[in-house]
Write an enzyme that holds these catalytic residues in place. Structure first.
Site, PDB file in Angstrom:
ATOM      1  N   THR A 147       0.985  -1.222   0.145  1.00  0.00           N
ATOM      2  CA  THR A 147       0.038   0.022   0.025  1.00  0.00           C
ATOM      3  C   THR A 147       0.780   1.157  -0.023  1.00  0.00           C
ATOM      4  O   THR A 147       0.619   2.283  -0.678  1.00  0.00           O
ATOM      5  CB  THR A 147      -1.100   0.136   1.133  1.00  0.00           C
ATOM      6  OG1 THR A 147      -1.754  -1.372   1.216  1.00  0.00           O
ATOM      7  CG2 THR A 147      -2.063   1.346   1.149  1.00  0.00           C
ATOM      8  N   SER A 169       8.509  -7.494  -5.126  1.00  0.00           N
ATOM      9  CA  SER A 169       8.687  -8.675  -5.240  1.00  0.00           C
ATOM     10  C   SER A 169       7.382  -9.579  -4.849  1.00  0.00           C
ATOM     11  O   SER A 169       7.195  -9.534  -3.821  1.00  0.00           O
ATOM     12  CB  SER A 169       9.982  -9.356  -4.358  1.00  0.00           C
ATOM     13  OG  SER A 169       9.824 -10.534  -4.095  1.00  0.00           O
ATOM     14  N   LYS A 192     -17.352   4.045   6.280  1.00  0.00           N
ATOM     15  CA  LYS A 192     -17.270   3.733   7.629  1.00  0.00           C
ATOM     16  C   LYS A 192     -17.341   5.198   8.429  1.00  0.00           C
ATOM     17  O   LYS A 192     -16.941   6.116   7.931  1.00  0.00           O
ATOM     18  CB  LYS A 192     -15.862   3.514   7.724  1.00  0.00           C
ATOM     19  CG  LYS A 192     -15.272   3.348   9.231  1.00  0.00           C
ATOM     20  CD  LYS A 192     -13.723   3.047   9.467  1.00  0.00           C
ATOM     21  CE  LYS A 192     -13.173   3.175  10.775  1.00  0.00           C
ATOM     22  NZ  LYS A 192     -11.869   3.325  10.989  1.00  0.00           N
ATOM     23  N   ILE A 211      -2.502   3.829   7.163  1.00  0.00           N
ATOM     24  CA  ILE A 211      -2.666   4.221   5.688  1.00  0.00           C
ATOM     25  C   ILE A 211      -2.610   5.900   5.508  1.00  0.00           C
ATOM     26  O   ILE A 211      -1.934   6.201   4.788  1.00  0.00           O
ATOM     27  CB  ILE A 211      -3.785   3.625   4.839  1.00  0.00           C
ATOM     28  CG1 ILE A 211      -3.807   2.218   4.868  1.00  0.00           C
ATOM     29  CG2 ILE A 211      -4.192   4.247   3.707  1.00  0.00           C
ATOM     30  CD1 ILE A 211      -4.903   1.624   4.358  1.00  0.00           C
TER      31      ILE A 211
HETATM   32  P1  FAD Z   1       4.201  -4.229   2.981  1.00  0.00           P
HETATM   33  O1  FAD Z   1       2.601  -4.315   2.610  1.00  0.00           O
HETATM   34  O2  FAD Z   1       4.999  -5.188   3.920  1.00  0.00           O
HETATM   35  O3  FAD Z   1       4.821  -3.920   1.461  1.00  0.00           O
HETATM   36  C1  FAD Z   1       6.317  -4.179   1.575  1.00  0.00           C
HETATM   37  C2  FAD Z   1       6.798  -4.358   0.097  1.00  0.00           C
HETATM   38  O4  FAD Z   1       8.016  -4.277   0.067  1.00  0.00           O
HETATM   39  C3  FAD Z   1       6.244  -5.529  -0.756  1.00  0.00           C
HETATM   40  O5  FAD Z   1       5.784  -5.192  -2.075  1.00  0.00           O
HETATM   41  C4  FAD Z   1       7.393  -6.466  -0.632  1.00  0.00           C
HETATM   42  O6  FAD Z   1       7.289  -7.300  -1.812  1.00  0.00           O
HETATM   43  C5  FAD Z   1       8.383  -5.276  -0.970  1.00  0.00           C
HETATM   44  N1  FAD Z   1       9.937  -6.056  -0.528  1.00  0.00           N
HETATM   45  C6  FAD Z   1      10.310  -6.096   0.750  1.00  0.00           C
HETATM   46  N2  FAD Z   1      11.766  -6.730   0.562  1.00  0.00           N
HETATM   47  C7  FAD Z   1      11.882  -6.604  -0.739  1.00  0.00           C
HETATM   48  C8  FAD Z   1      12.924  -7.044  -1.393  1.00  0.00           C
HETATM   49  N3  FAD Z   1      14.074  -7.595  -1.010  1.00  0.00           N
HETATM   50  N4  FAD Z   1      13.001  -6.804  -2.607  1.00  0.00           N
HETATM   51  C9  FAD Z   1      11.913  -6.380  -3.554  1.00  0.00           C
HETATM   52  N5  FAD Z   1      10.851  -5.925  -2.903  1.00  0.00           N
HETATM   53  C10 FAD Z   1      10.638  -6.147  -1.486  1.00  0.00           C
HETATM   54  N6  FAD Z   1      -3.348   0.402   8.562  1.00  0.00           N
HETATM   55  C11 FAD Z   1      -4.523   1.213   8.319  1.00  0.00           C
HETATM   56  O7  FAD Z   1      -4.698   2.076   7.969  1.00  0.00           O
HETATM   57  N7  FAD Z   1      -5.885   0.434   8.605  1.00  0.00           N
HETATM   58  C12 FAD Z   1      -5.895  -0.665   9.233  1.00  0.00           C
HETATM   59  O8  FAD Z   1      -6.811  -1.169   9.624  1.00  0.00           O
HETATM   60  C13 FAD Z   1      -4.709  -1.471   9.401  1.00  0.00           C
HETATM   61  N8  FAD Z   1      -4.802  -2.533   9.912  1.00  0.00           N
HETATM   62  C14 FAD Z   1      -3.544  -3.343  10.043  1.00  0.00           C
HETATM   63  C15 FAD Z   1      -3.504  -4.488  10.794  1.00  0.00           C
HETATM   64  C16 FAD Z   1      -2.415  -5.392  11.181  1.00  0.00           C
HETATM   65  C17 FAD Z   1      -2.290  -6.594  12.003  1.00  0.00           C
HETATM   66  C18 FAD Z   1      -1.359  -4.485  10.865  1.00  0.00           C
HETATM   67  C19 FAD Z   1       0.239  -5.239  11.132  1.00  0.00           C
HETATM   68  C20 FAD Z   1      -1.145  -3.500  10.169  1.00  0.00           C
HETATM   69  C21 FAD Z   1      -2.306  -2.723   9.694  1.00  0.00           C
HETATM   70  N9  FAD Z   1      -2.337  -1.608   8.962  1.00  0.00           N
HETATM   71  C22 FAD Z   1      -3.667  -0.523   8.789  1.00  0.00           C
HETATM   72  C23 FAD Z   1      -1.145  -1.028   8.533  1.00  0.00           C
HETATM   73  C24 FAD Z   1      -1.231  -1.403   6.844  1.00  0.00           C
HETATM   74  O9  FAD Z   1      -1.299  -2.693   6.772  1.00  0.00           O
HETATM   75  C25 FAD Z   1       0.023  -0.699   6.286  1.00  0.00           C
HETATM   76  O10 FAD Z   1       0.391   0.622   6.610  1.00  0.00           O
HETATM   77  C26 FAD Z   1       0.139  -0.854   4.926  1.00  0.00           C
HETATM   78  O11 FAD Z   1      -0.306  -2.114   4.368  1.00  0.00           O
HETATM   79  C27 FAD Z   1       1.474  -0.428   4.191  1.00  0.00           C
HETATM   80  O12 FAD Z   1       2.324  -1.550   4.197  1.00  0.00           O
HETATM   81  P2  FAD Z   1       3.844  -1.334   3.502  1.00  0.00           P
HETATM   82  O13 FAD Z   1       3.536  -1.001   1.969  1.00  0.00           O
HETATM   83  O14 FAD Z   1       4.545  -0.469   4.287  1.00  0.00           O
HETATM   84  O15 FAD Z   1       4.278  -2.842   3.703  1.00  0.00           O
END
Ligand code: FAD
Length: 493
Positions: free
Chosen positions: A15, A39, A78, A340
């Site tokens: 996200t 990835s 919501k 988010i």
């Molecule tokens: P991730 O989704 O982990 O993405 C990481 C990315 O990096 C992936 O594409 C992965 O493939 C890539 N990557 C990692 N290492 C490598 C590598 N070596 N090479 C290439 N690519 C790599 N937020 C809200 O706003 N509302 C909610 O209701 C909510 N509920 C949640 C519930 C839980 C239990 C948790 C833990 C979190 C929640 N969140 C919520 C937070 C939300 O899920 C995150 O803020 C959001 O999904 C963003 O995640 P991210 O993109 O930072 O990480």
């Protein structure tokens, strides 16, 4: 003036990565060269489905059509969060996105309500709030007469795909594969390029670390450091599963406390998201899974997604030429659905403080100060839910009730108890109405009210309270049921 396109490399396509890519390409696409690396094998965290109202402003900035977005992500509306068993087992309260009552220049509505309650002429606090009553009566519409403040529940995977399509249409290049190495300039320590498993090198001027909790660039490479807040927010684990819907979607998130944490229920158009958040010190993973499985209604559609997390923030969100966004920048548990939103404010902050050519330390410091302040304020609001409890039925709740809390939060709680004042700091996310609803809901009742309300006679006060409640009821009458409105406005199926 920039004489060549600045190269932005976004590491990670969850996200966070796709929000950043969509926003940068939308706002500055013509002067930036944006590449996103992700990835599929590593995948994304797969949760994050409840949001808060500022998302609508961000979507407007990006020119996102709300109906199109809702259809694409199977979203529902919501109006707030219902908290169950937080203050005491068997008790409920609601944190709505609305304004309760009417403010005056001198004092807040709660003072009129407190006096009314003392005289026995006031209803429940929420009865003076449109969003609260609409949520509980399962009503929703978007219309000019009954203006309602809302956010969404959405499918996280579909949301990333929706943003990806927009970003790619605006020229963002996507590279699939694993980052094997992060290469730095040997003198400055700035990140120079990402080296992929395939051997491909992706050079950049500015790198956004959106690699999730692992913080591949910001931590594993730059060793920025992490400030942990687990002593204030003791939950460190979650299990999420998706289930079939058994009833029409309600327009609010449910947060139900249990003896070692809480669980969520997020209704989407096509399914329900369920999760159990818990302290691993007080509940084992197997016990948590059993508790979650025995609490869900519909058929389970997915394998349990078990997530361990550390609450806290990266000591600097921006370090050298790397800015961490999303989980790479830190994490506050999802109790108030803020993550988010924090990705969106991070990208907006970057757009506002975008380097004019080379990266200057003053801009980095300003960015980091704003990011820290945002984290700390939201953190305190979440701690409030745990600290202000009357529960003492388990070691977990006894710990929360007795724990020391940050000084600012302590002051806010005392100010509310003594003066009915929800102090608000400029620019903070949660406003007076949010603090008031949660403090009251958690059982902090002001011991006095502002003397100015005594200038109203009992009859005048009664008329005032009745007129506010009547206005809410009139507006409720103009709303459809939530499901009817979804079918008409953005039905995905
Ligand atoms: P991730 O989704 O982990 O993405 C990481 C990315 O990096 C992936 O594409 C992965 O493939 C890539 N990557 C990692 N290492 C490598 C590598 N070596 N090479 C290439 N690519 C790599 N937020 C809200 O706003 N509302 C909610 O209701 C909510 N509920 C949640 C519930 C839980 C239990 C948790 C833990 C979190 C929640 N969140 C919520 C937070 C939300 O899920 C995150 O803020 C959001 O999904 C963003 O995640 P991210 O993109 O930072 O990480």
């Amino acid at each position: 003036m920039l004489n060549k396109k600045m190269k932005i490399v976004i590491a990670g396509g969850g996200t966070a990565g796709w929000i950043a890519a969509a926003a940068l390409s939308n706002q500055m696409g013509e002067i930036l060269d944006v590449t996103l690396v992700e990835s599929q094998e590593i995948g994304t965290i797969g949760v994050g489905e409840a949001t808060i109202p500022p998302m609508r402003t961000f979507h407007r900035l990006l020119g996102i059509n709300e109906q199109e977005f809702m259809r694409a992500t199977n979203a529902t509306f919501k109006l707030g969060i219902q908290f169950e068993n937080w203050k005491q087992i068997g008790e409920k309260y609601f944190h709505s996105f609305g304004i309760t009552g009417k403010q005056t220049l001198i004092t807040d509505f709660i003072h009129f309500w407190l006096r009314g309650r003392e005289l026995g002429i006031a209803n429940e606090f929420g009865d003076y709030c449109l969003e609260y009553k609409a949520a509980l009566k399962d009503r929703f519409s978007i219309n000019d007469q009954a203006k309602i403040n809302y956010a969404f529940h959405l499918d996280a995977g579909r949301y990333a795909s929706f943003l990806r399509a927009r970003a790619e249409a605006r020229g963002v290049k996507r590279v699939e594969g694993k980052i094997a190495e992060v290469q730095q300039n040997p003198e400055s320590g700035f990140i120079a390029s990402l080296k992929m498993d395939s051997g491909q090198e992706i050079p950049g001027d500015l790198f956004l670390d959106c690699t999730g909790m692992r913080g591949l660039l910001i931590e594993q490479t730059l060793q920025t450091g992490f400030e942990e807040w687990g002593h204030w927010l003791p939950c460190d684990s979650a299990i999420a599963i998706q289930t079939e819907s058994t009833t029409p979607a309600v327009p609010y998130t449910k947060s139900i406390a249990h003896h070692a944490g809480w669980r969520w229920k997020i209704p989407l158009q096509h399914r329900v998201g369920n999760g159990l958040v818990f302290s691993g010190q007080h509940l084992s993973k197997d016990e948590a899974l059993n508790m979650l499985l025995s609490s869900v209604d519909g058929k389970v559609l997915t394998e349990p997604n078990v997530i361990k997390f550390k609450t806290g923030r990266r000591k600097k969100s921006w370090n050298k030429n790397c800015i961490a966004m999303g989980l790479a920048s830190g994490f506050l548990e999802p109790l108030e659905s803020t993550s988010i939103h924090m990705i969106m404010t991070a990208v907006t902050r970057l757009l506002q403080l975008f380097p004019h050519g080379e990266i200057r330390q003053s801009i980095v410091d300003e960015y980091n100060a704003q990011a820290e302040s945002e984290f700390v304020r939201i953190r305190d609001f979440i701690i409030l839910h745990y600290k202000a409890t009357e529960r003492d039925d388990s070691p977990f709740w006894r710990y929360c009730k007795d724990m020391e809390i940050p000084v600012d939060l302590k002051h806010r709680m005392e100010l509310f108890k003594d003066f009915g004042k929800s102090n608000q700091v400029e620019g903070e996310l949660f406003r007076l109405d949010s603090w008031t609803q949660v403090m009251l809901g958690q059982g902090i009742v002001p011991s006095s009210y502002h003397p100015i309300v005594e200038l109203m006679s009992e009859q005048e006060l009664q008329n005032f309270l009745k007129s506010v409640a009547a206005e809410v009821d009139k507006n409720i009458g103009m709303l459809s049921t939530h499901q009817d409105f979804i079918n008409k406005y953005c039905g995905a199926m």
